[in-house]
Design a protein around this motif. Structure first.
Motif, short mmCIF file in Angstrom:
data_model
loop_
_atom_site.label_atom_id
_atom_site.label_comp_id
_atom_site.label_asym_id
_atom_site.label_seq_id
_atom_site.Cartn_x
_atom_site.Cartn_y
_atom_site.Cartn_z
N ALA A 59 -24.50 55.44 29.84
CA ALA A 59 -24.31 56.27 31.35
C ALA A 59 -25.09 54.45 32.15
O ALA A 59 -24.98 53.99 33.57
N GLU A 60 -26.00 54.35 31.54
CA GLU A 60 -26.55 53.02 32.28
C GLU A 60 -26.10 51.46 32.23
O GLU A 60 -26.71 50.48 33.34
N VAL A 61 -25.29 51.28 31.87
CA VAL A 61 -24.92 49.69 31.22
C VAL A 61 -24.18 49.10 32.14
O VAL A 61 -23.69 47.99 32.40
N PRO A 62 -22.95 50.32 33.30
CA PRO A 62 -21.88 49.36 34.28
C PRO A 62 -22.49 48.43 34.87
O PRO A 62 -23.17 47.85 35.92
N PHE A 63 -24.45 48.77 35.21
CA PHE A 63 -25.24 47.81 36.14
C PHE A 63 -26.43 47.36 35.41
O PHE A 63 -27.41 46.94 36.45
N LEU A 64 -25.75 47.04 34.14
CA LEU A 64 -26.98 46.26 33.83
C LEU A 64 -26.61 44.40 33.82
O LEU A 64 -25.29 44.27 33.93
N SER A 65 -27.47 43.58 33.82
CA SER A 65 -26.90 42.40 33.72
C SER A 65 -27.22 41.91 32.87
O SER A 65 -27.10 42.59 31.21
N ALA A 86 -14.80 38.73 23.17
CA ALA A 86 -14.78 39.18 21.91
C ALA A 86 -14.12 40.18 22.64
O ALA A 86 -12.24 40.82 22.02
N LEU A 87 -13.88 41.14 23.57
CA LEU A 87 -13.44 42.15 24.20
C LEU A 87 -12.17 41.60 24.79
O LEU A 87 -11.52 42.88 25.35
N GLY A 88 -11.98 40.45 25.26
CA GLY A 88 -10.91 39.96 25.92
C GLY A 88 -11.56 39.45 27.13
O GLY A 88 -9.93 39.42 28.22
N PHE A 89 -12.58 39.70 27.40
CA PHE A 89 -12.65 39.40 28.99
C PHE A 89 -13.21 37.98 29.48
O PHE A 89 -13.53 37.56 28.67
N ASP A 90 -13.21 37.77 30.70
CA ASP A 90 -13.48 36.08 30.66
C ASP A 90 -14.96 35.49 30.16
O ASP A 90 -15.13 34.96 30.05
N GLY A 91 -15.51 37.04 30.53
CA GLY A 91 -17.18 36.54 30.54
C GLY A 91 -18.01 37.90 30.44
O GLY A 91 -16.96 38.98 31.28
N ARG A 96 -18.01 44.27 33.28
CA ARG A 96 -19.06 44.88 33.94
C ARG A 96 -18.16 45.01 34.86
O ARG A 96 -18.21 46.73 35.20
N LYS A 97 -17.47 44.47 35.65
CA LYS A 97 -16.84 45.67 36.81
C LYS A 97 -15.89 46.05 36.14
O LYS A 97 -15.63 47.02 36.56
N HIS A 98 -15.18 46.02 34.79
CA HIS A 98 -14.35 47.00 34.01
C HIS A 98 -15.10 47.93 33.58
O HIS A 98 -14.46 49.56 33.62
N ARG A 100 -17.40 49.49 35.48
CA ARG A 100 -17.60 50.33 37.11
C ARG A 100 -16.35 51.17 36.89
O ARG A 100 -16.99 51.63 38.12
N GLU A 101 -14.80 50.41 37.10
CA GLU A 101 -14.72 50.99 36.80
C GLU A 101 -14.30 52.63 35.74
O GLU A 101 -13.29 53.29 37.20
N VAL A 102 -14.43 52.19 34.85
CA VAL A 102 -13.83 52.76 33.73
C VAL A 102 -14.66 53.76 33.80
O VAL A 102 -14.44 55.49 33.78
N ALA A 103 -15.92 53.69 33.41
CA ALA A 103 -17.13 54.26 33.14
C ALA A 103 -17.96 54.82 34.41
O ALA A 103 -19.20 53.72 33.70
#
Length: 303
Positions: A59-65, A86-91, A96-98, A100-103
């Motif tokens: 629940a907290e991860v989308p808002f962690l640096s 490794a998950l396929g993101f640019d960084g 984190r943006k993803h 916030r959108e899905v979780a």
């Protein structure tokens, strides 16, 4: 070696391989959505550690640096960046943006004013809530119950930190199961005891595996599988080292806020497995009633 002292070695497994026998996901929860995100990706041991930490604090991860996540997982900030790639993101910002959108975050209890003892209790409450989410699909537990009930004898393994969990399960299981064999001491004889159980007709082994994970437990489970036993494991995470040598793994997180880990969720999961095993032992109730009658005749307990 990373700056946090961890090593991203070639010993890699996919999340699908370590999430053993999970036929369905609880993807309507933050933890479930995170778990689904990790599937199909090859993760190093350090990256699995990050993934495990994220699931525990979904629940907290989308808002962690990235720095905060690195501190939470006990790794370096560059390790978090490599994990996102490794998950396929640019960084990490893209990850984190993803998230916030899905979780989207659920309500999180503000524990800032709690002392360390209260925070430990709150963390265990969260672990139990996570376990409840996992148990929303009862099929893995029901399958484990059938496997354990059918094994005669039933070896129950737990070493070091997990020894008390194994002992507690074996104590109660012996009241309803005709032959429970506790393996809570390591050493050179443990393989002999597994061989003896197999010769006596054992078909499954139940293991409690908690951090820090002894190498001997991993080796023993590998030996048990080679001997023909189906390994059912209660571990602190689907990413635990014992996952690769387990046939059915059900995770139950431990608390890490105190000097020594707390294991309320693994203990409760052990009782749930006992209940599932009783459901597949037709004479379980009769055995319990017989025990109670004998205990009363002996004056075993103070009423």
């Amino acid at each position: 070696m990373n700056v946090d002292g961890s090593v991203d070695v070639a010993l890699e497994v996919t999340v699908e391989e370590v999430t053993v026998d999970r036929s369905t996901d609880v993807t309507d929860s933050p933890a479930g959505r995170l778990q689904a995100l990790f599937e199909g990706h090859r993760l190093t041991p350090t990256q699995r550690r990050i993934a495990h930490s994220m699931v525990r604090r979904a629940a907290e991860v989308p808002f962690l640096s990235s720095v905060e996540l690195a501190e939470l997982a006990g790794v370096s900030q560059p390790s978090v960046t490599r994990f996102a790639v490794a998950l396929g993101f640019d960084g990490y910002p893209a990850l984190r943006k993803h998230l916030r959108e899905v979780a989207p975050a659920e309500s999180v209890t503000d524990t800032a004013s709690y002392n360390e003892y209260q925070q430990a209790v709150e963390a265990e409450i969260e672990n139990l809530k996570h376990l409840a989410e996992i148990l929303a699909d009862p099929r893995p537990v029901a399958k484990a119950g059938r496997l354990l009930a059918a094994s005669r004898p039933l070896p129950v393994l737990g070493l070091r930190a997990a020894a008390s969990q194994a002992y507690g399960f074996a104590y109660f299981a012996a009241k309803v199961h005709p032959d429970v064999r506790l393996l809570n001491e390591g050493g050179t004889m443990i393989h002999d005891r597994i061989d003896a159980a197999v010769r006596a007709g054992a078909t499954a082994l139940l293991c409690f595996a908690l951090p820090r994970h002894p190498r001997e437990v991993v080796d023993t489970l590998a030996y048990a599988r080679e001997a023909g036993l189906t390994v059912v494991t209660v571990a602190d995470s689907a990413f635990a080292p014992v996952a690769k040598v387990s046939d059915l793994l059900i995770p139950a997180a431990v608390g890490t806020g105190l000097a020594f880990d707390t294991a309320c969720a693994p203990m409760l999961l052990g009782r749930v497995l006992l209940e599932a095993m009783c459901d597949d032992l037709p004479d379980a109730q009769a055995r319990l009633e017989e025990f109670d009658a004998r205990a009363a005749a002996r004056g075993l307990f103070v009423e």
